[in-house]
Design a protein around this motif. Structure first.
Motif, PDB file in Angstrom:
ATOM      1  N   GLY A  24       0.830  -1.201   0.000  1.00  0.00           N
ATOM      2  CA  GLY A  24       0.000   0.000   0.000  1.00  0.00           C
ATOM      3  C   GLY A  24       0.862   1.247   0.000  1.00  0.00           C
ATOM      4  N   LEU A  25       0.355   2.300   0.612  1.00  0.00           N
ATOM      5  CA  LEU A  25       1.102   3.568   0.676  1.00  0.00           C
ATOM      6  C   LEU A  25       2.513   3.357   1.218  1.00  0.00           C
ATOM      7  N   ILE A  26       2.616   2.724   2.394  1.00  0.00           N
ATOM      8  CA  ILE A  26       3.923   2.615   3.061  1.00  0.00           C
ATOM      9  C   ILE A  26       4.788   1.550   2.379  1.00  0.00           C
ATOM     10  N   ASP A  47       1.390  -9.457  -1.562  1.00  0.00           N
ATOM     11  CA  ASP A  47       0.166  -8.793  -1.102  1.00  0.00           C
ATOM     12  C   ASP A  47      -0.972  -9.813  -1.187  1.00  0.00           C
ATOM     13  N   GLY A  48      -1.917  -9.717  -0.264  1.00  0.00           N
ATOM     14  CA  GLY A  48      -3.041 -10.643  -0.255  1.00  0.00           C
ATOM     15  C   GLY A  48      -4.020 -10.383  -1.393  1.00  0.00           C
ATOM     16  N   CYS A  82       3.987  -4.607   6.067  1.00  0.00           N
ATOM     17  CA  CYS A  82       3.375  -3.277   5.850  1.00  0.00           C
ATOM     18  C   CYS A  82       1.868  -3.411   5.693  1.00  0.00           C
ATOM     19  N   VAL A  83       1.275  -4.283   6.496  1.00  0.00           N
ATOM     20  CA  VAL A  83      -0.173  -4.506   6.467  1.00  0.00           C
ATOM     21  C   VAL A  83      -0.800  -3.764   7.654  1.00  0.00           C
ATOM     22  N   VAL A 108       6.057  -1.865   9.929  1.00  0.00           N
ATOM     23  CA  VAL A 108       5.934  -0.399   9.921  1.00  0.00           C
ATOM     24  C   VAL A 108       4.688   0.043  10.681  1.00  0.00           C
ATOM     25  N   SER A 110       1.713   1.340  13.047  1.00  0.00           N
ATOM     26  CA  SER A 110       1.577   2.593  13.793  1.00  0.00           C
ATOM     27  C   SER A 110       1.506   2.365  15.297  1.00  0.00           C
ATOM     28  N   ALA A 136       5.550   8.972   9.109  1.00  0.00           N
ATOM     29  CA  ALA A 136       5.350   9.696   7.844  1.00  0.00           C
ATOM     30  C   ALA A 136       4.202   9.031   7.116  1.00  0.00           C
ATOM     31  N   GLY A 142      -2.816   2.461  -0.967  1.00  0.00           N
ATOM     32  CA  GLY A 142      -2.626   1.650  -2.174  1.00  0.00           C
ATOM     33  C   GLY A 142      -1.296   1.904  -2.869  1.00  0.00           C
TER      34      GLY A 142
HETATM   35  N1  NAD Z   1      -0.814   5.518   6.114  1.00  0.00           N
HETATM   36  C1  NAD Z   1       0.003   6.115   6.969  1.00  0.00           C
HETATM   37  O1  NAD Z   1       0.006   7.335   7.097  1.00  0.00           O
HETATM   38  C2  NAD Z   1       0.954   5.272   7.788  1.00  0.00           C
HETATM   39  C3  NAD Z   1       2.120   5.851   8.305  1.00  0.00           C
HETATM   40  C4  NAD Z   1       3.014   5.050   9.039  1.00  0.00           C
HETATM   41  C5  NAD Z   1       2.715   3.702   9.274  1.00  0.00           C
HETATM   42  N2  NAD Z   1       1.556   3.184   8.780  1.00  0.00           N
HETATM   43  C6  NAD Z   1       1.307   1.752   9.014  1.00  0.00           C
HETATM   44  O2  NAD Z   1       1.668   1.066   7.824  1.00  0.00           O
HETATM   45  C7  NAD Z   1       0.849  -0.076   7.624  1.00  0.00           C
HETATM   46  C8  NAD Z   1       0.268  -0.039   6.224  1.00  0.00           C
HETATM   47  O3  NAD Z   1      -0.465   1.152   6.036  1.00  0.00           O
HETATM   48  P1  NAD Z   1      -0.749   1.734   4.563  1.00  0.00           P
HETATM   49  O4  NAD Z   1      -1.229   3.121   4.769  1.00  0.00           O
HETATM   50  O5  NAD Z   1       0.385   1.441   3.666  1.00  0.00           O
HETATM   51  O6  NAD Z   1      -2.003   0.815   4.159  1.00  0.00           O
HETATM   52  P2  NAD Z   1      -2.629   0.499   2.713  1.00  0.00           P
HETATM   53  O7  NAD Z   1      -4.078   0.268   2.930  1.00  0.00           O
HETATM   54  O8  NAD Z   1      -2.217   1.545   1.714  1.00  0.00           O
HETATM   55  O9  NAD Z   1      -1.925  -0.885   2.320  1.00  0.00           O
HETATM   56  C9  NAD Z   1      -2.069  -2.078   3.037  1.00  0.00           C
HETATM   57  C10 NAD Z   1      -1.810  -3.241   2.086  1.00  0.00           C
HETATM   58  O10 NAD Z   1      -1.789  -4.450   2.853  1.00  0.00           O
HETATM   59  C11 NAD Z   1      -2.466  -5.461   2.121  1.00  0.00           C
HETATM   60  N3  NAD Z   1      -2.946  -6.467   3.085  1.00  0.00           N
HETATM   61  C12 NAD Z   1      -3.886  -6.284   4.044  1.00  0.00           C
HETATM   62  N4  NAD Z   1      -4.032  -7.437   4.754  1.00  0.00           N
HETATM   63  C13 NAD Z   1      -3.162  -8.344   4.234  1.00  0.00           C
HETATM   64  C14 NAD Z   1      -2.831  -9.698   4.536  1.00  0.00           C
HETATM   65  N5  NAD Z   1      -3.431 -10.346   5.542  1.00  0.00           N
HETATM   66  N6  NAD Z   1      -1.887 -10.321   3.781  1.00  0.00           N
HETATM   67  C15 NAD Z   1      -1.258  -9.653   2.764  1.00  0.00           C
HETATM   68  N7  NAD Z   1      -1.542  -8.378   2.429  1.00  0.00           N
HETATM   69  C16 NAD Z   1      -2.463  -7.719   3.159  1.00  0.00           C
HETATM   70  C17 NAD Z   1      -3.585  -4.743   1.393  1.00  0.00           C
HETATM   71  O11 NAD Z   1      -4.033  -5.471   0.255  1.00  0.00           O
HETATM   72  C18 NAD Z   1      -2.887  -3.411   1.009  1.00  0.00           C
HETATM   73  O12 NAD Z   1      -2.301  -3.511  -0.265  1.00  0.00           O
HETATM   74  C19 NAD Z   1      -0.169  -0.070   8.758  1.00  0.00           C
HETATM   75  O13 NAD Z   1       0.251  -0.946   9.761  1.00  0.00           O
HETATM   76  C20 NAD Z   1      -0.143   1.368   9.272  1.00  0.00           C
HETATM   77  O14 NAD Z   1      -0.477   1.435  10.642  1.00  0.00           O
HETATM   78  C21 NAD Z   1       0.700   3.899   8.024  1.00  0.00           C
END
Ligand code: NAD
Ligand code: PRE
Length: 313
Positions: A24-26, A47-48, A82-83, A108, A110, A136, A142
């Motif tokens: 996803g984003l991170i 990715d799932g 990074c889920v 990663v 939170s 960050a 996504g």
């Molecule tokens: N978004 C933020 O601002 C931010 C900042 C720092 C840390 N985080 C942390 O980073 C992590 C990811 O956040 P994001 O914003 O990248 O989320 P996101 O929704 O952009 O991406 C998450 C990804 O994980 C995949 N996924 C979910 N469950 C799964 C599983 N069981 N097996 C395999 N893939 C799976 C999803 O398909 C998706 O592509 C979280 O733990 C969040 O707390 C987020």
């Protein structure tokens, strides 16, 4: 101008093979930063979601991509989860038997204490767990939302548990520093308390204020949109953050968030009383103090006065 130039790329890759679980984003930002900074010889994405994997393939950001966690982690020296934090335990359980001996597992998430509780019990002996949290992000999700400079000039916090090999902690520090991050080491519980007040409660306030405004009978939808150019607009950006991610954050950092919410509610009661009593001095004193805090963040911290610094919009 915001400084979005990354440090000089590494002369030698730090890792032979990095696997990112969750693109996803991170996750996709890490993939891009690893490539740009020459941090690994090979990078795999797991990715799932098949849709996410198809998108990662189309973007050509990884060397290999798969929905199969077993083959995805098998050759990795470093696996970064990074889920959403609520999915960390399930993912750790699914990959555990397929990890290489000597591999580092990181994440990663939170929240930290809950992720350690979920992940650590599944990891076999000989695998090193070094949890992390890049402070960050944006309100987008996504693989298309990621960008390589996301971590530049931002804090990344490592929360290694007692007895972790220091050389490996330093290796993880070097990785995050190569992305432009400033790295800090913290106890997991302390991390959760600090982030509860600096990140989690502010998100709850944003979700709440936008929800309240939308519910007000007298404020029509068009008025909410029409007059949202000021302070409210900043809240709507935060309140657009991913619902799954934030549901999981609040379920997984319950104690620290409740403690900080208790403090917040006490302070808002004091402010409410000051307004009711027409106590201008009390209001002025607080607003002056908070203005100084903001100015100190800009002078000494990693922020600039520019809105959306460092974010791709
Ligand atoms: N978004 C933020 O601002 C931010 C900042 C720092 C840390 N985080 C942390 O980073 C992590 C990811 O956040 P994001 O914003 O990248 O989320 P996101 O929704 O952009 O991406 C998450 C990804 O994980 C995949 N996924 C979910 N469950 C799964 C599983 N069981 N097996 C395999 N893939 C799976 C999803 O398909 C998706 O592509 C979280 O733990 C969040 O707390 C987020
Ligand atoms: O800037 C944003 O959009 C964010 O919400 C980023 C933010 C934060 O609160 O600072 C959100 C959650 C993370 O765990 C880390 C960073």
């Amino acid at each position: 101008m915001p400084n979005t130039t990354l440090p000089t790329p590494l002369a030698q890759p730090l890792f032979d093979h990095i696997t990112i679980v969750g693109a996803g984003l991170i996750g996709s930002s890490i993939v891009r930063a690893v490539k740009q900074q020459n941090a690994a010889k090979h990078i795999t994405v797991v990715d799932g979601s098949q849709q996410v994997i198809d998108r990662v393939a189309a973007l050509k950001i990884a060397d290999t991509q798969t929905t199969d966690i077993a083959s995805g982690v098998r050759d990795a020296d470093l696996v970064i989860l990074c889920v959403p934090v609520g999915a960390m335990g399930t993912v750790a359980e699914a990959m555990a038997a397929h990890l290489k001996s000597g591999a580092i597992v990181s994440d990663v998430g939170s929240t930290k204490a809950s992720v350690i509780r979920q992940v650590a019990p599944h990891l076999p002996k000989g695998v090193h767990f070094i949890p992390a949290h890049p402070v960050a992000g944006t309100e987008y999700s996504g693989p298309d939302a990621g960008f390589s400079t996301l971590f530049n000039n931002r804090w990344s916090i490592l929360t290694p548990t007692d007895g972790t090999d220091q050389a490996l902690v330093e290796k993880m520090r070097t990785l995050w520093e190569s992305f432009g991050s400033n790295v800090e080491i913290m106890e997991p519980q302390h991390h959760d308390l600090v982030l509860a007040i600096t990140s989690h409660v502010p998100h709850l306030i944003a979700y709440n204020i936008v929800g309240t405004a939308a519910d007000l009978e007298k404020v029509t939808q068009s008025e909410v949109i029409k007059f949202s150019a000021g302070g409210f607009r900043d809240f709507t950006r935060i309140a657009a953050s991913d619902p799954t991610m934030w549901r999981d954050v609040f379920l997984n950092n319950r104690e620290a968030v409740l403690e900080m919410l208790g403090r917040f509610n006490e302070d808002i009661a004091v402010l409410t009383r000051a307004i009711r009593n027409g106590d201008g001095d009390a209001l002025f004193e607080l607003f002056s103090k908070t203005r100084t805090i903001r100015r100190n963040i800009i002078t000494h911290g990693q922020e600039t006065d520019e809105p959306n610094f460092g974010r791709r919009q």
